[in-house]
Motif scaffolding. Sequence first.
Motif, PDB file in Angstrom:
ATOM      1  N   PHE A  73       0.845  -1.187   0.000  1.00 42.74           N
ATOM      2  CA  PHE A  73       0.000   0.000   0.000  1.00 42.74           C
ATOM      3  C   PHE A  73       0.887   1.246   0.000  1.00 42.74           C
ATOM      4  O   PHE A  73       1.832   1.328   0.787  1.00 42.74           O
ATOM      5  N   PRO A  74       0.589   2.227  -0.849  1.00 41.89           N
ATOM      6  CA  PRO A  74       1.407   3.450  -0.897  1.00 41.89           C
ATOM      7  C   PRO A  74       1.250   4.279   0.373  1.00 41.89           C
ATOM      8  O   PRO A  74       0.285   4.122   1.127  1.00 41.89           O
ATOM      9  N   ILE A  75       2.198   5.170   0.575  1.00 40.27           N
ATOM     10  CA  ILE A  75       2.267   5.952   1.807  1.00 40.27           C
ATOM     11  C   ILE A  75       0.967   6.679   2.127  1.00 40.27           C
ATOM     12  O   ILE A  75       0.523   6.677   3.272  1.00 40.27           O
ATOM     13  N   HIS A  76       0.331   7.294   1.142  1.00 40.66           N
ATOM     14  CA  HIS A  76      -0.880   8.067   1.440  1.00 40.66           C
ATOM     15  C   HIS A  76      -2.007   7.177   1.954  1.00 40.66           C
ATOM     16  O   HIS A  76      -2.787   7.595   2.801  1.00 40.66           O
ATOM     17  N   GLU A  77      -2.073   5.921   1.496  1.00 40.84           N
ATOM     18  CA  GLU A  77      -3.093   4.998   2.001  1.00 40.84           C
ATOM     19  C   GLU A  77      -2.742   4.484   3.396  1.00 40.84           C
ATOM     20  O   GLU A  77      -3.616   4.313   4.242  1.00 40.84           O
ATOM     21  N   ARG A  78      -1.455   4.259   3.632  1.00 43.54           N
ATOM     22  CA  ARG A  78      -1.038   3.807   4.968  1.00 43.54           C
ATOM     23  C   ARG A  78      -1.259   4.908   6.000  1.00 43.54           C
ATOM     24  O   ARG A  78      -1.685   4.642   7.129  1.00 43.54           O
ATOM     25  N   ILE A  79      -1.010   6.152   5.615  1.00 48.04           N
ATOM     26  CA  ILE A  79      -1.270   7.283   6.519  1.00 48.04           C
ATOM     27  C   ILE A  79      -2.764   7.395   6.793  1.00 48.04           C
ATOM     28  O   ILE A  79      -3.180   7.574   7.945  1.00 48.04           O
ATOM     29  N   GLU A  80      -3.571   7.285   5.751  1.00 45.71           N
ATOM     30  CA  GLU A  80      -5.022   7.377   5.942  1.00 45.71           C
ATOM     31  C   GLU A  80      -5.515   6.288   6.888  1.00 45.71           C
ATOM     32  O   GLU A  80      -6.314   6.546   7.794  1.00 45.71           O
ATOM     33  N   LEU A  81      -5.041   5.064   6.691  1.00 45.99           N
ATOM     34  CA  LEU A  81      -5.455   3.965   7.556  1.00 45.99           C
ATOM     35  C   LEU A  81      -5.075   4.245   9.018  1.00 45.99           C
ATOM     36  O   LEU A  81      -5.895   4.076   9.920  1.00 45.99           O
ATOM     37  N   LEU A  82      -3.846   4.687   9.248  1.00 44.25           N
ATOM     38  CA  LEU A  82      -3.418   5.004  10.615  1.00 44.25           C
ATOM     39  C   LEU A  82      -4.284   6.099  11.237  1.00 44.25           C
ATOM     40  O   LEU A  82      -4.547   6.081  12.439  1.00 44.25           O
ATOM     41  N   SER A  83      -4.729   7.031  10.414  1.00 37.57           N
ATOM     42  CA  SER A  83      -5.516   8.152  10.946  1.00 37.57           C
ATOM     43  C   SER A  83      -6.866   7.696  11.497  1.00 37.57           C
ATOM     44  O   SER A  83      -7.470   8.391  12.305  1.00 37.57           O
ATOM     45  N   TYR A  84      -7.342   6.525  11.079  1.00 42.69           N
ATOM     46  CA  TYR A  84      -8.613   6.006  11.589  1.00 42.69           C
ATOM     47  C   TYR A  84      -8.481   5.381  12.980  1.00 42.69           C
ATOM     48  O   TYR A  84      -9.476   5.179  13.656  1.00 42.69           O
ATOM     49  N   TYR A  85      -7.272   5.065  13.401  1.00 53.80           N
ATOM     50  CA  TYR A  85      -7.075   4.455  14.716  1.00 53.80           C
ATOM     51  C   TYR A  85      -7.191   5.527  15.796  1.00 53.80           C
ATOM     52  O   TYR A  85      -6.439   6.505  15.800  1.00 53.80           O
TER      53      TYR A  85
END
Length: 163
Positions: A73-85
């Motif tokens: 997964f590219p960085i912008h998707e990994r950042i988005e996922l982390l932001s949901y935690y």
Amino acid sequence: MENKFGSLHEISRIVSDITHRRKVIFTTGVYDVPHVGHPRYLTAAKKLGDILIVGIHSDELVKLRKGKDRPIFPIHERIELLSYYSAVDYILELKDQEEVYRTITLLRPHILVVSETTEDSDNSPETMKALFSGYSEIIVLKAQSSIHSTDFVKAMNKVEILK
């Protein structure tokens, strides 16, 4: 900063404003191929203090450490996922190992959390203790799940070979 993602400059300003009255925790990682261990690890880290900052490794750094087929997964998707935690308060991208060390030195978190399963020697519990135990408490967390992203990717590659 409207969302959880920010630059080192933005986040260090926030930390300098709150560090005397709130306990700051910092951890780093790849956070590729989501699994239950990620939210468990981040929740356990957050319980150690008040503000959890996550340094996420850039695509280039992941590729260097994990191989040419990573990250999935590219960085912008990994950042988005982390932001949901909910355990995560702030996220910043770490472009190289020097930036990892520079970030820890600048933020000076009360607690630096490291996973016992960290495979690369630059971020191993031993390295972090040697470099930063003078001004951050180093806490090593046990594995939070039975599978890790690297194991999952290896298993998927075997499935592809069998097809």
